[in-house]
Enzyme design. Structure first.
Site, PDB file in Angstrom:
ATOM      1  N   GLN A 183      45.157  56.667  51.570  1.00  0.00           N
ATOM      2  CA  GLN A 183      44.287  56.225  50.486  1.00  0.00           C
ATOM      3  C   GLN A 183      44.618  54.798  50.077  1.00  0.00           C
ATOM      4  O   GLN A 183      43.862  54.173  49.336  1.00  0.00           O
ATOM      5  CB  GLN A 183      44.456  57.135  49.277  1.00  0.00           C
ATOM      6  CG  GLN A 183      44.170  58.597  49.539  1.00  0.00           C
ATOM      7  CD  GLN A 183      44.649  59.451  48.386  1.00  0.00           C
ATOM      8  OE1 GLN A 183      44.057  59.456  47.309  1.00  0.00           O
ATOM      9  NE2 GLN A 183      45.734  60.174  48.591  1.00  0.00           N
ATOM     10  N   VAL A 185      45.296  50.757  50.023  1.00  0.00           N
ATOM     11  CA  VAL A 185      44.525  49.613  50.519  1.00  0.00           C
ATOM     12  C   VAL A 185      45.419  48.412  50.801  1.00  0.00           C
ATOM     13  O   VAL A 185      44.933  47.296  50.953  1.00  0.00           O
ATOM     14  CB  VAL A 185      43.418  49.226  49.507  1.00  0.00           C
ATOM     15  CG1 VAL A 185      42.414  50.354  49.380  1.00  0.00           C
ATOM     16  CG2 VAL A 185      44.001  48.878  48.139  1.00  0.00           C
ATOM     17  N   HIS A 202      40.119  54.423  52.008  1.00  0.00           N
ATOM     18  CA  HIS A 202      39.483  53.637  50.941  1.00  0.00           C
ATOM     19  C   HIS A 202      39.384  52.160  51.276  1.00  0.00           C
ATOM     20  O   HIS A 202      39.232  51.327  50.383  1.00  0.00           O
ATOM     21  CB  HIS A 202      40.249  53.842  49.629  1.00  0.00           C
ATOM     22  CG  HIS A 202      40.152  55.232  49.104  1.00  0.00           C
ATOM     23  ND1 HIS A 202      41.113  55.791  48.275  1.00  0.00           N
ATOM     24  CD2 HIS A 202      39.222  56.208  49.302  1.00  0.00           C
ATOM     25  CE1 HIS A 202      40.767  57.035  47.990  1.00  0.00           C
ATOM     26  NE2 HIS A 202      39.632  57.304  48.598  1.00  0.00           N
ATOM     27  N   CYS A 213      24.999  40.580  54.215  1.00  0.00           N
ATOM     28  CA  CYS A 213      25.030  40.427  55.679  1.00  0.00           C
ATOM     29  C   CYS A 213      26.228  41.120  56.322  1.00  0.00           C
ATOM     30  O   CYS A 213      26.344  41.166  57.541  1.00  0.00           O
ATOM     31  CB  CYS A 213      25.023  38.950  56.059  1.00  0.00           C
ATOM     32  SG  CYS A 213      26.573  38.072  55.701  1.00  0.00           S
ATOM     33  N   CYS A 285      25.814  33.707  54.589  1.00  0.00           N
ATOM     34  CA  CYS A 285      24.538  33.747  53.875  1.00  0.00           C
ATOM     35  C   CYS A 285      24.132  32.359  53.390  1.00  0.00           C
ATOM     36  O   CYS A 285      22.942  32.028  53.344  1.00  0.00           O
ATOM     37  CB  CYS A 285      24.619  34.700  52.689  1.00  0.00           C
ATOM     38  SG  CYS A 285      24.616  36.457  53.114  1.00  0.00           S
ATOM     39  N   GLY A 350      53.243  61.133  48.542  1.00  0.00           N
ATOM     40  CA  GLY A 350      52.983  60.098  47.549  1.00  0.00           C
ATOM     41  C   GLY A 350      51.589  60.093  46.977  1.00  0.00           C
ATOM     42  O   GLY A 350      51.069  59.039  46.619  1.00  0.00           O
ATOM     43  N   GLY A 378      56.028  64.466  40.675  1.00  0.00           N
ATOM     44  CA  GLY A 378      55.048  64.861  39.669  1.00  0.00           C
ATOM     45  C   GLY A 378      53.992  65.785  40.224  1.00  0.00           C
ATOM     46  O   GLY A 378      54.020  66.180  41.396  1.00  0.00           O
TER      47      GLY A 378
END
Length: 425
Positions: A183, A185, A202, A213, A285, A350, A378
């Site tokens: 997950q 990045v 992700h 574009c 663009c 994690g 946790g």
């Protein structure tokens, strides 16, 4: 105001005035002194769609309540033969483990988790991430996003994989892991183990993508453009870096200075003049304005310095990540499901599984009757269902639930399984 904080003369008069007032207020109200002892302003760029409380973990087996016990249980989990209850065994009959990782993997790299004692949502529970539709439709929202991202990018760019990532590489080379779904990045997984199949669920922050574009642009190139368009902000960032402000991880120190850090890698400076910030247009663009989906010709305009102008109808760049409220691409979703279906067990490391995209993959594994292991400090969303029905004699063969640090447990797991701990390169 210290002389080195003077706003450059080439900034517009209104921007120079707002930036000067902001800097003066920040130094006076929050007692910030440069170049010494400015607090850290860093966090990873991530999104949190679920923020409700999670129950504390129930350790499985009970002996896994220490680092040593957790390592032994994980070794048993990863070494066990395929479960006879597995819905569809791997075609080659071998043990195949798919690894699903989250923010907890990168804590030892200096990035933040979300639900730990110093996690982003623990310290800043009112944080609301920017939504995809808001980013796409609102010029002022993009100014705010890119200003905060501009200040926070340096820390992520400098960060590197930690011992947990290198251990994943070793487990892949040993044949223990088949593939990785992350997950995160931050690109640490593909950097640490380029030969082990890795799916970035992700997306990734190392690039930007044009929403019109779909041209990709390196994030560091974009950072240079932001510096050129915003000299006052660039001077501000330079002073922070020169002061060593990014060297501290103390959240209390950051809060005392009036600074807030948030889940998607940005820096929140209260009362900052975000409206003065400028960002460039997509170069592709700008050079060749594309035809829009409705058949009309797009318009891409910039100011005299090259900053995107609000009159434009194309040329907006966004980070190449899945933003909150944005759908994961169909081919990515299919690849993630294939990675689960090709495995015989799943290990989650994690992650609290707060995002539905990750949670549904573990649910898919459960539906296929795959053994599931979790190594996360946790609580984890939905974990009571994942471990329902685990037998009392389970030593780790069926399921494992540990609440330990990945950068401590995984390297030792490599050693106990007969691998060579090589560390980073």
């Amino acid at each position: 105001m210290p002389p080195s904080w003077v706003v450059p003369e080439d900034q517009s008069r209104s921007e120079r005035s707002e930036m000067t007032s902001f800097i003066d207020g920040l130094t006076l109200r929050h007692n910030i002194e440069l170049p010494s002892n400015v607090s850290s302003m860093q966090k990873p760029f991530m999104r949190i769609p679920y923020t409700g409380p999670l129950p504390p973990p129930v350790i499985i087996p009970r002996s896994a309540n220490t680092p040593s016990g957790a390592i032994h249980a994980l070794q048993t989990f990863l070494s066990a033969p395929n479960s006879p209850r597995l819905q569809t065994p791997p075609r080659d009959g071998n043990r195949q483990t798919v690894l699903l990782t989250g923010a907890g993997m990168s804590v030892a790299s200096g990035l933040a988790d979300y639900r730990g004692t110093t996690g982003t949502y623990t310290l800043n529970p009112t944080y609301r991430p920017i939504y995809y539709n808001e980013f796409i439709s609102n010029h002022e929202a993009r100014k705010r996003y890119w200003a905060r991202s501009f200040l926070g990018w340096t820390n992520l760019y400098k960060a590197r994989p930690n011992n947990a990532h290198w251990a994943v590489r070793d487990l892949g080379e040993m044949g223990v892991l088949r593939s990785v779904i992350t997950q995160n990045v931050d690109s640490f997984h593909p950097i640490a183990h380029p030969l082990l199949s890795t799916l970035e669920l992700h997306g990734y922050l190392r690039s930007l993508i044009c929403i019109t574009c779909h041209t990709l642009l390196p994030r560091q190139t974009f950072q240079s453009s932001l510096s050129a368009l915003n000299p006052a902000w660039a001077a501000f960032l330079a002073e922070i870096l020169a002061s060593g402000a990014l060297s501290t991880e103390n959240p209390d120190e950051r809060r005392k200075k009036g600074l807030k850090t948030n889940p998607d890698g940005d820096v929140d400076l209260p009362n900052a003049p975000y409206t003065t910030f400028r960002y460039p247009a997509c170069p592709a663009c700008l050079a060749h304005p594309p035809v829009l989906k409705d058949g009309s010709q797009s318009r891409v305009e910039v100011d005299t310095d090259g900053a995107w102008a609000a009159r434009s109808t194309a040329g907006i760049l966004k980070p190449a990540v899945v933003m909150f409220g944005e759908s994961i691409a169909g081919e990515v979703k299919a690849a993630a499901e294939e990675a689960v279906d090709s495995a015989s067990r799943m290990l989650v490391v994690g992650s609290s599984l707060a995002t539905l995209s990750a949670l549904r993959l573990v649910k898919r594994a459960k539906e296929r009757r795959m053994p599931i292991g979790v190594l996360n400090i946790g609580g984890v969303r939905g974990e009571e269902a994942f471990f329902a029905g685990v037998g009392g004699g389970n030593r780790g063969e069926e399921s494992v639930r540990c609440s330990e640090r990945a950068d401590v447990v995984l390297p030792e797991l490599v050693r106990r399984m007969g691998g060579v701990r090589r560390g980073g390169m």
